[in-house]
Scaffold this motif. Sequence first.
Motif, PDB file in Angstrom:
ATOM      1  N   VAL A 142      17.471  10.351 -93.600  1.00 27.77           N
ATOM      2  CA  VAL A 142      16.105  10.824 -93.481  1.00 27.77           C
ATOM      3  C   VAL A 142      15.848  11.827 -94.602  1.00 27.77           C
ATOM      4  O   VAL A 142      16.594  12.800 -94.757  1.00 27.77           O
ATOM      5  CB  VAL A 142      15.874  11.496 -92.103  1.00 27.77           C
ATOM      6  CG1 VAL A 142      14.457  12.022 -92.006  1.00 27.77           C
ATOM      7  CG2 VAL A 142      16.194  10.529 -91.002  1.00 27.77           C
ATOM      8  N   ARG A 143      14.810  11.570 -95.364  1.00 27.67           N
ATOM      9  CA  ARG A 143      14.462  12.485 -96.444  1.00 27.67           C
ATOM     10  C   ARG A 143      13.487  13.511 -95.926  1.00 27.67           C
ATOM     11  O   ARG A 143      12.486  13.181 -95.279  1.00 27.67           O
ATOM     12  CB  ARG A 143      13.846  11.712 -97.604  1.00 27.67           C
ATOM     13  CG  ARG A 143      14.811  10.691 -98.190  1.00 27.67           C
ATOM     14  CD  ARG A 143      14.188  10.043 -99.344  1.00 27.67           C
ATOM     15  NE  ARG A 143      14.585  10.812-100.537  1.00 27.67           N
ATOM     16  CZ  ARG A 143      14.231  10.513-101.755  1.00 27.67           C
ATOM     17  NH1 ARG A 143      13.463   9.498-101.989  1.00 27.67           N
ATOM     18  NH2 ARG A 143      14.633  11.233-102.772  1.00 27.67           N
ATOM     19  N   ARG A 144      13.762  14.734 -96.229  1.00 23.21           N
ATOM     20  CA  ARG A 144      12.880  15.814 -95.795  1.00 23.21           C
ATOM     21  C   ARG A 144      11.827  16.063 -96.844  1.00 23.21           C
ATOM     22  O   ARG A 144      12.108  16.055 -98.048  1.00 23.21           O
ATOM     23  CB  ARG A 144      13.674  17.093 -95.554  1.00 23.21           C
ATOM     24  CG  ARG A 144      14.626  16.959 -94.417  1.00 23.21           C
ATOM     25  CD  ARG A 144      15.302  18.263 -94.178  1.00 23.21           C
ATOM     26  NE  ARG A 144      16.306  18.129 -93.130  1.00 23.21           N
ATOM     27  CZ  ARG A 144      16.925  19.146 -92.599  1.00 23.21           C
ATOM     28  NH1 ARG A 144      16.688  20.373 -93.037  1.00 23.21           N
ATOM     29  NH2 ARG A 144      17.794  18.943 -91.663  1.00 23.21           N
ATOM     30  N   ARG A 145      10.657  16.333 -96.383  1.00 22.78           N
ATOM     31  CA  ARG A 145       9.574  16.678 -97.298  1.00 22.78           C
ATOM     32  C   ARG A 145       9.629  18.152 -97.612  1.00 22.78           C
ATOM     33  O   ARG A 145       9.934  18.975 -96.763  1.00 22.78           O
ATOM     34  CB  ARG A 145       8.223  16.335 -96.680  1.00 22.78           C
ATOM     35  CG  ARG A 145       8.031  14.862 -96.555  1.00 22.78           C
ATOM     36  CD  ARG A 145       6.630  14.599 -96.101  1.00 22.78           C
ATOM     37  NE  ARG A 145       6.435  13.161 -95.953  1.00 22.78           N
ATOM     38  CZ  ARG A 145       5.306  12.609 -95.682  1.00 22.78           C
ATOM     39  NH1 ARG A 145       4.230  13.367 -95.487  1.00 22.78           N
ATOM     40  NH2 ARG A 145       5.200  11.317 -95.569  1.00 22.78           N
TER      41      ARG A 145
END
Length: 146
Positions: A142-145
């Motif tokens: 999951v890529r964090r913004r």
Amino acid sequence: MSESKKRKKPRRAVAEATPKGALEALPTGLLAAVISAVVMMAILAGVSLACHDAGTAVKLSGYASLYVPAFIGGFFACRRCNGMSMLCGLLTGGAMMLLTLMMAPLIGEGIGFMKAFLTRLPLIPIAILGGLAATYRPKRRVRRRR
């Protein structure tokens, strides 16, 4: 054109993830193993002929063309079954071991039965490993913004 008139892509038949489904996936795994073994033997025979010392190359390519197709057979059997990786690998490895042991006298290997049996015994764990590799799904990160 209406929705019902469009041609739909035929779905691939998938066996259930049950022991019966694993048994139904066995011919797929064996077919994949036999085809990959024949292709590997043809390729590795050419490589062995091109080598300077063909004796060691033939022995190594013989083991490779025995064990790698077991992995491929377990992989395809488990993909067809859509689960039951240990059972699919066990069935595929056992069937491949029996198949090669029955063909050994026809080929005329010239080694005893016990040595031939011990040489083919690793086919079962290798096929199980192929089945386990078929069920591996990497986790999505999951890529964090910011």
